[in-house]
Write a protein that holds these residues in place. Structure first.
Motif, PDB file in Angstrom:
ATOM      1  N   GLU A   1       7.613  -0.008  -6.947  1.00 25.85           N
ATOM      2  CA  GLU A   1       7.098  -1.167  -6.215  1.00 25.85           C
ATOM      3  C   GLU A   1       7.219  -0.941  -4.709  1.00 25.85           C
ATOM      4  OE1 GLU A   1       8.247  -5.850  -5.818  1.00 25.85           O
ATOM      5  OE2 GLU A   1       8.361  -4.935  -7.817  1.00 25.85           O
ATOM      6  N   ASN A   2       8.368  -0.439  -4.282  1.00 28.53           N
ATOM      7  CA  ASN A   2       8.570  -0.141  -2.856  1.00 28.53           C
ATOM      8  C   ASN A   2       7.602   0.939  -2.372  1.00 28.53           C
ATOM      9  OD1 ASN A   2      10.607  -2.022  -2.502  1.00 28.53           O
ATOM     10  ND2 ASN A   2      12.228  -0.553  -2.954  1.00 28.53           N
TER      11      ASN A   2
ATOM     12  N   ARG B   1       4.119  -0.540  -1.968  1.00 26.21           N
ATOM     13  CA  ARG B   1       4.048  -1.417  -0.793  1.00 26.21           C
ATOM     14  C   ARG B   1       4.056  -0.609   0.517  1.00 26.21           C
ATOM     15  NH1 ARG B   1       4.289  -6.663  -2.301  1.00 26.21           N
ATOM     16  NH2 ARG B   1       5.331  -7.175  -4.248  1.00 26.21           N
TER      17      ARG B   1
ATOM     18  N   LYS C   1       1.051  -0.414   3.294  1.00 27.16           N
ATOM     19  CA  LYS C   1       1.292  -0.635   4.730  1.00 27.16           C
ATOM     20  C   LYS C   1       0.712   0.511   5.546  1.00 27.16           C
ATOM     21  CE  LYS C   1       3.792  -4.347   5.478  1.00 27.16           C
ATOM     22  NZ  LYS C   1       3.247  -5.432   6.259  1.00 27.16           N
TER      23      LYS C   1
ATOM     24  N   VAL D   1      -1.987  -6.110  -6.589  1.00 25.93           N
ATOM     25  CA  VAL D   1      -0.719  -6.633  -6.062  1.00 25.93           C
ATOM     26  C   VAL D   1      -0.876  -8.116  -5.749  1.00 25.93           C
ATOM     27  CG1 VAL D   1       0.918  -6.512  -4.145  1.00 25.93           C
ATOM     28  CG2 VAL D   1       0.061  -4.403  -5.182  1.00 25.93           C
ATOM     29  N   ARG D   2      -1.967  -8.473  -5.097  1.00 24.68           N
ATOM     30  CA  ARG D   2      -2.208  -9.875  -4.733  1.00 24.68           C
ATOM     31  C   ARG D   2      -2.323 -10.768  -5.973  1.00 24.68           C
ATOM     32  NH1 ARG D   2      -7.255  -9.819  -2.694  1.00 24.68           N
ATOM     33  NH2 ARG D   2      -7.970 -10.489  -4.732  1.00 24.68           N
TER      34      ARG D   2
ATOM     35  N   ARG E   1      -4.532  -3.220  -3.663  1.00 26.82           N
ATOM     36  CA  ARG E   1      -4.246  -4.481  -2.971  1.00 26.82           C
ATOM     37  C   ARG E   1      -4.608  -5.687  -3.829  1.00 26.82           C
ATOM     38  NH1 ARG E   1      -6.329  -2.793   2.346  1.00 26.82           N
ATOM     39  NH2 ARG E   1      -4.441  -2.003   3.274  1.00 26.82           N
TER      40      ARG E   1
END
Length: 105
Positions: free
Chosen positions: A89-90, A93, A97, A58-59, A55
Motif C-alpha cells: 500500500e505504501n 501511494r 505521488k 485507490v479512490r 488512481r
C-alpha cells in the motif's frame, strides 16, 4: 529506437521521478504505461493509462465487492499473496505521488 521528438524533451529530475513512479506501477500491476495488460493478455483491449487506472482503484477502494481491498485489486496476479499488504500500500501511494502531473518543486 526512440522517436526523434523524445530527444527534444528536457531531462530533469522531475521527469525522472515521474518515470520512476510509472515503472513501479507497471511492475506492481503487470500493465504497460498505456494500461494494456501485459503477459497473457485477456481481450487485448487498451485501457486508460496505468497511473489513472491505479488512481481510480485507490479512490474507489476496490471493485465494490466488499471483500477485496484496492491493494488486492491493483496487484498483479503473479505476485498476489506474496507481499505484505501495508508495505505494498505504501509503495503504491509513493509511486502515485511520484507520478503526479503537477508536482510542486
Amino acid at each position: 529506437m526512440a522517436p526523434e521528438w523524445v530527444f527534444k524533451l528536457p531531462i530533469t529530475s522531475k521527469v525522472d521521478v515521474y518515470s520512476y513512479g510509472v515503472v513501479v506501477l507497471e511492475m506492481i500491476t503487470g500493465r504497460g504505461p498505456g494500461g494494456k495488460k501485459q503477459g497473457t493478455g485477456e481481450n487485448g483491449e487498451i485501457e486508460r493509462g496505468v497511473v489513472k487506472w491505479v488512481r481510480d482503484r485507490v479512490r474507489d477502494g476496490g471493485n465494490g465487492s466488499g471483500s477485496e481491498s484496492w491493494v488486492d485489486n491493483v496487484v498483479s496476479g503473479s505476485i498476489r499473496g506474496e507481499f505484505e499488504r501495508e508495505m505494498m500500500e505504501n509503495l503504491v501511494r509513493i509511486a502515485l505521488k511520484c507520478a503526479e502531473d503537477d508536482m510542486q518543486v
